[in-house]
Design an enzyme around this catalytic site. Structure first.
Site, PDB file in Angstrom:
ATOM      1  N   LEU A   1       5.191  10.600 -56.659  1.00 33.89           N
ATOM      2  CA  LEU A   1       4.321  10.640 -55.492  1.00 33.89           C
ATOM      3  C   LEU A   1       4.492   9.414 -54.611  1.00 33.89           C
ATOM      4  O   LEU A   1       4.305   9.465 -53.400  1.00 33.89           O
ATOM      5  CB  LEU A   1       2.843  10.743 -55.929  1.00 33.89           C
ATOM      6  N   GLY A   2       4.822   8.280 -55.198  1.00 33.19           N
ATOM      7  CA  GLY A   2       4.970   7.048 -54.421  1.00 33.19           C
ATOM      8  C   GLY A   2       5.130   5.879 -55.354  1.00 33.19           C
ATOM      9  O   GLY A   2       5.109   6.000 -56.584  1.00 33.19           O
TER      10      GLY A   2
ATOM     11  N   ASP B   1      -7.743  -4.810 -52.409  1.00 31.51           N
ATOM     12  CA  ASP B   1      -6.514  -4.380 -51.735  1.00 31.51           C
ATOM     13  C   ASP B   1      -6.735  -3.066 -51.002  1.00 31.51           C
ATOM     14  O   ASP B   1      -5.918  -2.158 -51.060  1.00 31.51           O
ATOM     15  CB  ASP B   1      -5.379  -4.243 -52.762  1.00 31.51           C
TER      16      ASP B   1
ATOM     17  N   GLY C   1       4.539  -2.364 -55.253  1.00 35.94           N
ATOM     18  CA  GLY C   1       4.416  -3.533 -56.110  1.00 35.94           C
ATOM     19  C   GLY C   1       3.504  -3.305 -57.292  1.00 35.94           C
ATOM     20  O   GLY C   1       3.570  -4.036 -58.274  1.00 35.94           O
TER      21      GLY C   1
ATOM     22  N   VAL D   1       3.911   5.894 -59.038  1.00 33.39           N
ATOM     23  CA  VAL D   1       2.906   6.933 -59.288  1.00 33.39           C
ATOM     24  C   VAL D   1       3.586   8.293 -59.264  1.00 33.39           C
ATOM     25  O   VAL D   1       4.364   8.598 -58.351  1.00 33.39           O
ATOM     26  CB  VAL D   1       1.789   6.901 -58.224  1.00 33.39           C
TER      27      VAL D   1
ATOM     28  N   LYS E   1       0.369   6.354 -63.275  1.00 35.03           N
ATOM     29  CA  LYS E   1       0.947   5.151 -62.660  1.00 35.03           C
ATOM     30  C   LYS E   1       1.604   4.338 -63.762  1.00 35.03           C
ATOM     31  O   LYS E   1       0.926   3.819 -64.666  1.00 35.03           O
ATOM     32  CB  LYS E   1      -0.123   4.327 -61.942  1.00 35.03           C
TER      33      LYS E   1
ATOM     34  N   LYS F   1      -6.548  -0.593 -48.090  1.00 35.34           N
ATOM     35  CA  LYS F   1      -5.627  -0.411 -46.977  1.00 35.34           C
ATOM     36  C   LYS F   1      -5.401   1.087 -46.803  1.00 35.34           C
ATOM     37  O   LYS F   1      -5.760   1.885 -47.690  1.00 35.34           O
ATOM     38  CB  LYS F   1      -4.304  -1.125 -47.261  1.00 35.34           C
TER      39      LYS F   1
ATOM     40  N   ASN G   1      -3.992   3.090 -49.665  1.00 33.14           N
ATOM     41  CA  ASN G   1      -4.816   3.295 -50.847  1.00 33.14           C
ATOM     42  C   ASN G   1      -5.973   4.260 -50.596  1.00 33.14           C
ATOM     43  O   ASN G   1      -6.928   4.303 -51.370  1.00 33.14           O
ATOM     44  CB  ASN G   1      -5.379   1.955 -51.347  1.00 33.14           C
TER      45      ASN G   1
ATOM     46  N   GLU H   1      -7.129  10.452 -61.650  1.00 28.83           N
ATOM     47  CA  GLU H   1      -7.364  11.738 -60.994  1.00 28.83           C
ATOM     48  C   GLU H   1      -6.245  12.008 -59.996  1.00 28.83           C
ATOM     49  O   GLU H   1      -5.862  11.125 -59.220  1.00 28.83           O
ATOM     50  CB  GLU H   1      -8.710  11.686 -60.274  1.00 28.83           C
TER      51      GLU H   1
END
Length: 793
Positions: A18-19, A134, A22, A26, A41, A136, A139, A90
């Site tokens: 999925l991505g 964090d 750092g 995931v 993750k 952003k 996220n 989730e």
């Protein structure tokens, strides 16, 4: 690292990446034990250097797993296999906010909606002493239904950060972390290495809101050192400089969240969520009113104490008969016959007291509306001025000559009220006064103000008018406060809030069982919930409350209107409903809410011309009321004037794109006109904006699927609706809509018969709605209409 796609980690079979960044890679995976999709993750090798670090991570991950909020992606598990550390979370379908922003900035209602949800997620985490660190756009996931889900809570603290290069550009910032955060979204205290707290997350949310509203970050610098210097020392450009459609209200929220010093920001996510929620309230005209205004400071409009009822007496000073003659002695007759009571500003008030601001302002307006020679703008049109109570803007938008403004400050048990009456044509103050009173003098102060204002303006009131303005409804301060809380929650129009309003109306009645208004609004709440689903058990409760209100005060227009609504919507007593609503209008002929309700009754009875007259008068009295504008378009839909209806609905969408009912009814109109692509699109929008238990929008989508030839999709919707019938969320009418679109008349008529037997809400639409036109020649449908005893036109 080595790809894990297709491999099984513990009992999680990895399906697709999925991505990554750092913090780790995931992937979507299948939980083979529970048969569900999850997000796994995998942390970078070496993230947790030893078993002590791993235990610390597990302990903190357990704390994160206890976060319980619909806008937080839940952590399910943390484990290690073959020296690979991984978190199980989730799985959230959709796109990240950063992906969504690649298409450009978002409309303000969506900014307010998503911002509120993110703030609510932060509020839950901060209550557990967890700081995100964090936050952003990368996220935040946005689901297909438009809901925000915040990811990676606390991971910036748990995972050892990679140190950002001093020359890193913004293109690498989404992958390059510094000081446990992502540089463009970091607060000054993070950059200085100081302790962080909830206000650090609020700064990050300010940066996210800025980017949603403008399409740009608060500081556009591309080089690390310059960006750091800007965050520490420079003020961001006001958002309205990049997007002139940003309202002063949203701009004030963003800039306050981005203050350099934590003590100057919002002090809690709850406080920020309240302001965003107010900005995004359906029906609010704030965005419309402020779209052309220059940026101004944000005003907190919160009321204090039950004592503001005293201001009803201030308005005695306006008089009805004497208003034109005596406002300032020299004002010529006939010049001032209209007024807007703008929401009062609570100086230094408690944000949780907003129910008082709304409720008391509305009470003032309702009292003044009884004065027949004075045009009083309703609360639904003035509420949009909460962020910017500008008298000249009120004159322009509402076409009023006089504006009443006020400020309230509470110091312990002392109440300070200052009010001013402004002539918007001559741009001058007509009258002003300040009152310092103890909070214990809640009711007595209103008589004192009435005497002072009457003496100063030498007003001549009729006995009936004096009696109407001095009427308190209750002598109990506790009852009045609970009543205002109930009304505030009722106006938020979600089933959950209306259920909560019932608790407060009952609380008011426990303090004063003879409080007629509280009985009337308790009845309104029961009727609202009954109309939301198949809640037949609420019918007798609604009727009993309405009857009690009338028994206590037969001159209460609200009570007659509520009884009328009960009779036609739930009891199918068409003649009795007409009589009750006519009585309400006799008592308050200029009450736009009663006019709008009566017009809806007339539409469903097929009396279109009279309904149009009622709506025209309601719109004149309440020019910014979203429901009235929508109902004008709805009347065109029922009259089969589909092009005119579409034009009307589109105007309402421009006023508030987030109002679910507009999109739902626009879908009905496209469906009736045969514009099925558009019907599907509007139904999908309505469904995304509605609550999960609001299945009428899903029914509209199923019907549009059916007409468009997507039979399997339509049948799937019909099956879902039939299952939801058992939970009381769907109605037989919802099911019938899909089956009539599928051309299955047998199942349609069966569903309608069931709706009749169970006396379902909305059966009163059978006589006029276009969707049933294909059945009108069927003898069984005609017999059903006869059994409902609709009156002849």
């Amino acid at each position: 690292g080595v790809s894990v796609i297709g491999k099984t980690i513990s009992h999680y079979r990895v399906l697709e990446k999925l991505g990554g960044g750092g913090r780790g890679v995931v992937s979507r995976a299948r939980d083979e034990h529970l048969g569900r999709d999850v997000a796994v993750k995998v942390l970078p090798a070496g993230t947790l250097q030893d078993e002590h670090a791993r235990k610390r991570f597990r302990k903190e991950a357990e704390a994160l797993s206890k976060l319980n909020d619909p806008h937080i992606a839940t952590i399910f598990d943390f484990d290690t296999q073959d020296r690979t550390d991984f978190l199980v979370m989730e799985y959230v379908a959709g796109a990240t906010l950063s992906q969504k922003l690649k298409a450009g900035r978002l409309p303000e209602p969506e900014v307010a909606k998503l911002g509120t949800q993110i703030a609510e997620a932060l509020e839950e985490a901060h209550a557990q002493n967890i700081v995100h660190r964090d936050l952003k756009p990368g996220n935040v996931m946005v689901t297909p239904k438009g809901q925000a889900k915040v990811l990676d809570f606390g991971l910036a603290k748990l995972v050892r950060p990679d140190v950002a290069s001093a020359t890193a550009t913004t293109e690498s910032f989404t992958e390059t972390q510094a000081a446990a955060g992502t540089l463009p979204y970091m607060a000054p205290e993070q950059l200085r290495g100081e302790p962080v707290d909830a206000r650090t997350d609020i700064h990050a949310l300010g940066a996210v809101l800025y980017e949603m509203a403008t399409g740009q970050r608060p500081f556009p610098e591309t080089q690390g050192p310059r960006l750091i210097d800007a965050i520490l020392h420079q003020a961001p450009q006001p958002p309205s400089g990049l997007n002139r459609r940003v309202s002063p209200g949203l701009e004030g929220i963003i800039l306050k969240a981005l203050e350099k010093e934590p003590e100057n920001r919002y002090q809690s996510a709850k406080e920020l969520a309240v302001d965003l929620r107010r900005l995004g309230t359906p029906g609010s005209a704030a965005a419309v009113l402020s779209a052309r205004r220059p940026a101004t400071r944000r005003r907190m409009v919160l009321a204090v104490g039950v004592s503001l009822v005293a201001l009803l007496a201030v308005l005695v000073g306006l008089n009805v008969g004497g208003l034109r003659e005596r406002l300032l002695g020299g004002v010529a007759p006939g010049q001032i016959t209209s007024i807007a009571v703008l929401p009062f500003e609570n100086v230094g008030g408690d944000p949780d007291a907003e129910y008082l601001s709304n409720g008391i302002s509305e009470s003032l307006i309702n009292k003044l509306s009884k004065l027949r020679s004075l045009r009083v703008i309703p609360w639904s049109s003035v509420s949009g001025f909460k962020q910017n109570p500008d008298p000249q803007m009120a004159r322009e938008k509402l076409d009023v000559r006089a504006v009443l403004m006020g400020r309230v400050r509470q110091r312990g048990d002392e109440l300070i009220i200052s009010v001013e009456l402004i002539d918007t044509e001559e741009k001058r103050q007509l009258w002003g006064e300040q009152y310092n009173r103890p909070m214990t003098a809640i009711f007595s102060v209103q008589e004192e103000i009435a005497r002072e204002i009457s003496s100063n303006l030498r007003l001549q009131l009729t006995g009936e008018e004096e009696s109407g303005l001095a009427s308190r409804g209750t002598k109990s301060a506790e009852a009045y406060e609970a009543y205002l809380r109930g009304r505030y929650l009722f106006h938020r129009v979600s089933p959950k809030d209306v259920e909560e309003s019932i608790r407060y109306f009952k609380q008011a009645l426990s303090s004063d069982p003879a409080y007629a208004l509280a009985h009337a609004w308790l009845a309104k709440s029961y009727i609202f919930l009954a109309l939301e689903g198949r809640h037949k058990e609420l019918y007798p409760l609604a009727k009993a409350a309405a009857e009690k209100a009338l028994e206590l005060d037969d001159l209460l227009a609200d009570a007659h209107a509520t009884m009328g609504a009960f009779k036609w919507q739930l009891e199918w007593d068409w003649t009795g409903a007409d009589a009750d609503m006519q009585r309400a209008l006799d008592l308050e002929p200029n009450n736009p809410a009663v006019l709008s309700e009566y017009s809806a009754y007339l539409v469903c009875m097929g009396r279109f011309e009279k309904a149009r007259l009622q709506l025209a008068k309601a719109r004149e009295l309440d020019p910014l009321n979203l429901v009235i504008h929508k109902n004008i378009a709805w009347l065109s839909y029922v009259e089969r004037e589909f092009d005119r209806a579409i034009e009307g609905y589109r105007r309402v969408v421009e006023m508030d794109p987030t109002y679910c009912l507009t999109h739902r009814e626009l879908s009905w109109t496209y469906y009736a006109k045969g514009m099925l692509k558009e019907a599907i699109q509007e139904a999908e929008t309505a469904w995304s904006l509605s609550s999960e238990t609001d299945l009428r929008s899903l029914a509209a989508l199923g019907a549009a699927y059916a007409k468009a030839g997507r039979r399997s999709d339509a049948l799937r919707v019909a099956t879902t609706l039939e299952k939801e019938l058992e939970e009381g969320h769907a109605t037989w009418l919802d099911v019938a809509f899909v089956y009539v679109a599928l051309g299955d008349n047998e199942k349609t008529l069966h569903a309608l018969e069931q709706g009749f037997e169970e006396r379902e809400p909305l059966m009163y639409t059978l006589k006029v709605y276009p969707r049933w036109d294909e059945l009108r020649d069927d003898p069984r449908f005609q017999a059903l209409l006869r059994r409902m005893n609709f009156p002849e036109n």
